[in-house]
Design an enzyme around this catalytic site. Structure first.
Site, PDB file in Angstrom:
ATOM      1  N   SER A 558      -7.410   6.008  -1.763  1.00  0.00           N
ATOM      2  CA  SER A 558      -7.337   4.605  -2.176  1.00  0.00           C
ATOM      3  C   SER A 558      -8.705   3.953  -1.960  1.00  0.00           C
ATOM      4  O   SER A 558      -9.675   4.406  -2.548  1.00  0.00           O
ATOM      5  CB  SER A 558      -6.219   3.896  -1.416  1.00  0.00           C
ATOM      6  OG  SER A 558      -5.882   2.681  -2.032  1.00  0.00           O
ATOM      7  N   ASP A 643       0.704   6.632 -10.406  1.00  0.00           N
ATOM      8  CA  ASP A 643      -0.035   5.636  -9.629  1.00  0.00           C
ATOM      9  C   ASP A 643      -0.460   4.509 -10.558  1.00  0.00           C
ATOM     10  O   ASP A 643      -1.412   4.652 -11.321  1.00  0.00           O
ATOM     11  CB  ASP A 643      -1.254   6.286  -8.970  1.00  0.00           C
ATOM     12  CG  ASP A 643      -1.969   5.360  -7.998  1.00  0.00           C
ATOM     13  OD1 ASP A 643      -1.648   4.152  -7.988  1.00  0.00           O
ATOM     14  OD2 ASP A 643      -2.831   5.844  -7.253  1.00  0.00           O
ATOM     15  N   HIS A 675       0.927   6.776  -5.760  1.00  0.00           N
ATOM     16  CA  HIS A 675      -0.265   6.616  -4.925  1.00  0.00           C
ATOM     17  C   HIS A 675      -0.254   7.601  -3.759  1.00  0.00           C
ATOM     18  O   HIS A 675      -1.294   7.911  -3.200  1.00  0.00           O
ATOM     19  CB  HIS A 675      -0.314   5.178  -4.416  1.00  0.00           C
ATOM     20  CG  HIS A 675      -1.679   4.686  -4.053  1.00  0.00           C
ATOM     21  ND1 HIS A 675      -2.746   4.696  -4.922  1.00  0.00           N
ATOM     22  CD2 HIS A 675      -2.161   4.151  -2.899  1.00  0.00           C
ATOM     23  CE1 HIS A 675      -3.811   4.183  -4.335  1.00  0.00           C
ATOM     24  NE2 HIS A 675      -3.486   3.847  -3.107  1.00  0.00           N
TER      25      HIS A 675
END
Length: 708
Positions: A558, A643, A675
């Site tokens: 991320s 995602d 994610h």
């Protein structure tokens, strides 16, 4: 607004409908029950298979008299490629622990009722939708007591046990068939506003709270208390039943909602607490004018006050979480933590209603605190080299919590009134005893602006300071998620160290636990001081004689993936290899691809086309893709195609850039993950590819084997 009202009427038509009978429960005859894995540990080696075999302990809830604790334990089956959660009951001190369910699917959201004689819970039907079940406290007489066609994701029984509130999805957006009924097989989505996708789904349904009458055996007359409103409650993607609280007298409840849609929803974090009264079905906004996130409402046991967590600024999702308390008689609101410079994670009232327990990140760990509601004095109740993660107060002033660390997953513990802490479950104790775990050190690293940064350093098992070890810089995501004593079943720092790496995990700028200034600094400064903090940590630790300075890698997900991409073009040959998962590669593309625009606006400073905005222009000038011309380091890229926060196209762009530059690169894409990588076999695949890449570039002997 007329369109919204019309849509609301369509949604209101999808009220819960009580079923006269429930579908039959899945039985062990139709599907095997997932139990504790039988696993062998060789020479104390900690492996990805061992990691997946550890039990997941969660959700401690005290019975009304405080004499029993209900909790969950989940196990994963690599063979079945899924997990299963079962329910347990024990005494608060851990004695008389008994498993009360043995089923092929997971029991969720379990709660006591009938003075602790019964337990209600959610269990999936044949279609996988959660339905409401109940059983005796020993697990006997198990039966489905309410079913609806859209399923139930959470519930709370009122304290007087006359009503129940349940969360269920209702229809939100129009389908092609709603517009053109003569095209029954058309699959196109007609979209005319923002927030058409969120996290990992196309937004076709939203959750609403339904209140029904409850007699202990069944639910009747369930009604959507937001029937004419096209708003989420709880708020997706992470809001759950903690967003709803019953008043102790059972005559009203408070729920959380951000009453916005489309672009307004995408741009704002301004949620509010709404008081719903059963007698007149009236709703009142309790926090109007409070502009940030308001979450986690909790009534005091005596019903005189309401506490909740509140952020101040609209659009800032990582703002300081303050403990607010409202006097329900006068309406007066008080910020109990106005003079305390840390953000709060969770709250629970003392049994006497005179204060609250709370959990907060604090200097690299997550202790349990207590605050006096009148004097606002804060005391540390339980701390150590660990993170606490749950609050279940008991009538005698003690509480049941969970704790974990970088070297051990969650176990329950009893925190006595005098602060003594006793571990009360041992779900993983036997297996962990067979594993050689790393040593965790706290190191204070000087930063480029003259501050001290707490950095965790993990040394491999059987560490020998006369040898040299490759090292990994761990880059945290969020970007405002703590690097405390966290435990992860994927980004497991102990597993990285067990593979023979020294792990460097800095609490760089932007992380909570070190005051609001430290936490807020990263917003508008991507590619700035926090990256200098990373490099400071690497330069400081690699001076140690046992660190192989020529073989240091950087990994992250991320925002950690953004960090790796940025470092790829700005590390001045510090790193020998890189791994980025679900990272932002091109911030201009990310600004228009992501769904929660408040995040992009706050952290990046605004849109890239606003040339008069110096903060935004600095952010986009620091986009990792701007530095691809300097890429020269082997990089592994992983991403999930579900995602929708950071689209897989970001990873594909980065991979293509690396290959076009002639940089050694590999990409692992999961078509069925978001994610996170959640499915057991995918998780193991990810770990194997992850360590294969690190070993190839950071361990010279492994590189020789590849080349031979």
């Amino acid at each position: 607004m007329q369109n919204l009202k019309s849509l609301s009427k369509i949604m209101a038509a999808a009220l819960l409908v009580g079923a006269t009978s429930c579908q039959s429960e899945k039985t062990a005859d139709s599907q095997s029950i997932i139990e504790r894995p039988d696993i062998n540990v060789s020479d104390g080696c900690y492996t990805d298979t061992v990691l997946e075999a550890l039990g997941r302990v969660s959700s401690p809830i005290a019975s009304p008299d405080g004499k029993k604790i209900l909790y969950s334990v989940a196990w994963e089956s690599v063979e079945q490629n899924k997990s299963n959660t079962e329910l347990w009951v024990m005494n608060p001190d851990g004695s008389d622990a008994r498993r009360i369910t043995h089923t092929p699917a997971s029991e969720q959201n379990a709660h006591w009722f009938d003075n602790g004689n019964k337990i209600a819970f959610i269990y999936p039907d044949e279609d996988g939708k959660g339905q409401l079940w109940a059983m005796n406290a020993d697990g006997s007489n198990r039966k489905c007591i309410y079913q609806n066609e859209n399923g139930i994701s959470g519930f709370r029984i009122s304290p007087d046990e006359k009503h129940i509130v349940m969360i269920s999805n209702i229809k939100y957006s129009r389908t092609a068939q709603d517009v053109y009924p003569d095209l029954p097989k058309a699959t196109g989505r007609i979209i005319d506003d923002l927030m058409y996708k969120h996290w990992d789904e196309w937004v076709t349904e939203i959750p609403h709270p339904f209140v029904g009458e409850f007699n202990g055996e069944s639910v009747t007359s369930a009604e959507d208390i937001m029937a004419d409103e096209p708003y989420e409650a709880p708020m997706k993607p992470f809001g759950g039943i903690e967003s709803i609280a019953w008043a102790p007298d059972g005559k009203s409840l408070v729920y959380i909602s951000r009453k916005k849609t489309g672009m307004d929803y995408a741009l704002s974090t301004n949620s509010d607490l709404y008081l719903y009264t059963l007698a007149d079905k009236a709703t009142r906004n309790l926090t109007e004018g409070m502009m940030g996130y308001d979450t986690n409402p909790v009534f005091s046991p005596d019903g005189s006050h309401l506490a909740w967590l509140s952020m101040e600024h609209d659009g800032y999702e990582s703002d300081k979480n303050r403990i607010f308390v409202m006097n329900l008689a006068s309406g007066q609101k008080t910020d109990l933590t106005a003079n305390w410079d840390y953000t709060v994670n969770d709250i629970a009232w003392h049994p006497d209603s005179k204060g609250l327990f709370f959990i907060a990140h604090h200097h690299g760990v997550t202790p349990v605190f207590s605050i006096n509601a009148e004097t606002q004095q804060i005391d540390t109740i339980a701390t150590g080299l660990c993170d606490y993660a749950a609050l279940a107060p008991l009538p005698d002033g003690s509480l049941v919590s969970m704790r974990h660390s970088m070297t051990a997953p969650n176990e329950l513990c009893l925190v006595a009134a005098d602060g003594t802490v006793t571990q009360t479950t041992n779900v993983n104790t036997e297996l962990l005893a067979k594993i050689k775990m790393p040593t965790v050190e706290k190191v204070m690293v000087p930063t480029t602006d003259g501050k001290q940064m707490l950095t965790w350093v993990l040394l491999p098992p059987d560490f020998d300071q006369t040898k040299k070890y490759p090292a990994i810089l761990y880059c945290q995501g969020g970007p405002q998620q703590a690097v405390s004593q966290f435990w992860s079943f994927r980004w497991n720092l102990a597993l990285m160290a067990a593979k023979g790496y020294i792990v460097i995990a800095p609490n760089r700028r932007g992380l909570p636990g070190f005051g609001t200034e430290w936490n807020a600094q990263i917003s508008g400064d991507y590619g700035g001081q926090n990256m200098r903090d990373y490099l400071s940590a690497v330069d400081f630790v690699k001076q140690r004689p046992y660190v192989d300075a020529a073989h240091v890698g950087a990994v992250g997900a991320s925002y950690g993936g953004f960090s790796v991409y940025w470092l790829a073009g700005n590390h001045d040959n510090r790193f020998a290899c890189l791994i980025a998962h679900a990272g932002i590669f091109n911030t201009e593309s990310q600004y228009l691809e992501t769904e929660e625009m408040w995040f992009a606006n706050w952290d990046l400073g605004g849109p890239f086309w606003d040339k008069s905005n110096p903060v935004a222009q600095r952010s986009f000038a620091n986009s990792p893709h701007k530095f691809v011309d300097r890429w020269n380091t082997p990089i592994l890229i992983t991403h999930g195609e579900y995602d929708f926060r950071i689209l897989a196209s970001q990873g594909m762009m980065a991979f293509n850039a690396a290959r076009l530059r002639g940089v050694p690169a590999e990409m692992l894409v999961f078509p069925d993950e978001n994610h996170w990588i959640l499915k057991p076999q995918n998780a193991i695949l990810w770990q194997r590819v992850f360590f294969r890449w690190l070993d190839r570039w950071l361990k010279p002997e492994a590189q020789q084997q590849v080349n031979s």
